[in-house]
Design a protein around this motif. Structure first.
Motif, mmCIF file in Angstrom:
data_model
loop_
_atom_site.group_PDB
_atom_site.id
_atom_site.type_symbol
_atom_site.label_atom_id
_atom_site.label_comp_id
_atom_site.label_asym_id
_atom_site.label_seq_id
_atom_site.Cartn_x
_atom_site.Cartn_y
_atom_site.Cartn_z
ATOM 1 N N ILE A 106 -18.536 17.014 -4.637
ATOM 2 C CA ILE A 106 -19.774 17.234 -5.613
ATOM 3 C C ILE A 106 -19.850 16.040 -6.186
ATOM 4 O O ILE A 106 -18.598 15.884 -7.496
ATOM 5 N N ASP A 107 -20.436 15.471 -6.422
ATOM 6 C CA ASP A 107 -20.834 14.763 -7.582
ATOM 7 C C ASP A 107 -21.626 15.103 -8.902
ATOM 8 O O ASP A 107 -21.577 16.513 -9.105
ATOM 9 N N GLN A 109 -24.178 15.401 -10.265
ATOM 10 C CA GLN A 109 -25.827 16.253 -9.996
ATOM 11 C C GLN A 109 -25.227 17.493 -9.147
ATOM 12 O O GLN A 109 -26.127 17.821 -9.287
ATOM 13 N N ARG A 110 -24.222 17.476 -9.406
ATOM 14 C CA ARG A 110 -23.923 19.196 -8.099
ATOM 15 C C ARG A 110 -24.227 19.138 -6.232
ATOM 16 O O ARG A 110 -24.529 19.883 -5.962
ATOM 17 N N ASN A 111 -24.675 17.468 -6.581
ATOM 18 C CA ASN A 111 -24.882 17.853 -4.882
ATOM 19 C C ASN A 111 -23.754 17.145 -4.310
ATOM 20 O O ASN A 111 -22.618 16.447 -4.329
ATOM 21 N N GLU A 112 -23.932 18.146 -2.838
ATOM 22 C CA GLU A 112 -22.336 17.613 -2.220
ATOM 23 C C GLU A 112 -22.463 17.112 -1.079
ATOM 24 O O GLU A 112 -23.496 17.492 -0.232
ATOM 25 N N HIS A 113 -21.345 16.137 -1.059
ATOM 26 C CA HIS A 113 -21.219 15.590 0.349
ATOM 27 C C HIS A 113 -20.506 15.661 1.187
ATOM 28 O O HIS A 113 -18.965 15.844 0.659
ATOM 29 N N ARG A 114 -20.739 15.469 2.691
ATOM 30 C CA ARG A 114 -19.624 15.962 3.559
ATOM 31 C C ARG A 114 -19.429 14.942 4.712
ATOM 32 O O ARG A 114 -20.166 13.897 4.917
ATOM 33 N N VAL A 223 -18.730 8.216 -1.692
ATOM 34 C CA VAL A 223 -19.360 9.246 -2.994
ATOM 35 C C VAL A 223 -18.673 8.707 -4.151
ATOM 36 O O VAL A 223 -17.696 9.123 -4.435
#
Length: 260
Positions: A106-107, A109-114, A223
């Motif tokens: 979770i970055d 900006q609250r973006n989720e990366h998998r 990330v």
């Protein structure tokens, strides 16, 4: 570990950008042919360990085993290169089944990366400031604050890579264990990491993230500016590698523990 299926005859050859890998591919195709990818029984990867990881990532989700031959530098995950008796070597090869790690990051900006990692997921400080990490295992906080350059979670297959360089333990392939290893720990200075059950779910919370930014890297997928990272073994994904008889990956990992 078990024997590869016999009567393999259809091979597909892949090569890294290194000139020696491309030359080897041309020579091997001239001798053994080059089956279309959808018809090949085995993929032969020519390059170094980085190219093997790249090939494994590209083939995730397919059952085709990969037989690597070293046309790179390190070659821990590769077999010795030879143009002779390749079909015989592959048909006598031993198979290693490995499972990657699944990272959810979770970055800021609250973006989720998998992403998936075959070797390790590592957290690394982005600036001159040390990172501060809170570590939880299966939802329970085990280390309230780790000041460090970073930390990593390694698979058994990846335990001889970055993990070993960070003074982490070498893990036998069948141990069903993951390594949690600090990178240049400052406080607590004497903490050397932990061995975890392969079913463990590891979570990192980045403390003072604005002041001490941290990146998360799953093999070669990065990330930046992460706030939290969650890691678990992806048991639903299996990847198959072939090694010459008597030179299995399990044997190499064991031998590495006695190297001086």
């Amino acid at each position: 570990m078990f024997k590869a299926q016999p009567f393999v005859s259809r091979l597909a050859f892949l090569a890294s950008d290194r000139p020696e890998a491309r030359e080897a591919r041309a020579a091997l195709i001239a001798r053994y042919g080059d089956a279309p990818m959808d018809e090949a029984q085995v993929i032969v990867a020519l390059g170094g360990d980085g190219f093997m990881l790249e090939t494994l990532h590209d083939q995730i989700g397919t059952p085709k085993p990969i037989y690597g031959m070293n046309r790179g530098s390190v070659g821990f995950l590769m077999n010795e290169y030879s143009e002779d008796a390749l079909l015989e070597r592959i048909n006598m090869a031993e198979r290693a089944v490995i499972h990657p790690l699944r990272m959810i990051a979770i970055d800021a900006q609250r973006n989720e990366h998998r992403a998936l990692a075959i070797n390790e997921v590592s957290l690394l400080r982005q600036t001159r400031q040390t990172a501060k990490l809170r570590i939880s295992i299966d939802g329970k906080v085990r280390l309230t604050e780790l000041s460090c350059d970073g930390a990593l979670v390694a698979t058994p297959a990846g335990s001889t890579a970055y993990n070993l360089s960070a003074h982490g333990p070498i893990i036998p392939l069948d141990a069903k264990v993951l390594a949690l290893t600090p990178i240049s720990a400052f406080r607590p200075r004497r903490w050397r990491g932990a061995l975890l059950a392969h079913t463990a779910k590891v979570s990192f919370e980045i403390l003072e993230a604005d002041k001490r930014p941290v990146s998360a890297v799953a093999d070669n997928f990065e990330v930046r500016d992460v706030l939290e990272v969650h890691i678990a073994e992806a048991r639903d994904i299996s990847m198959h590698m072939l090694f010459d008889a008597g030179r299995s990956l399990e044997e190499r990992v064991l031998a590495e523990q006695f190297s001086v």
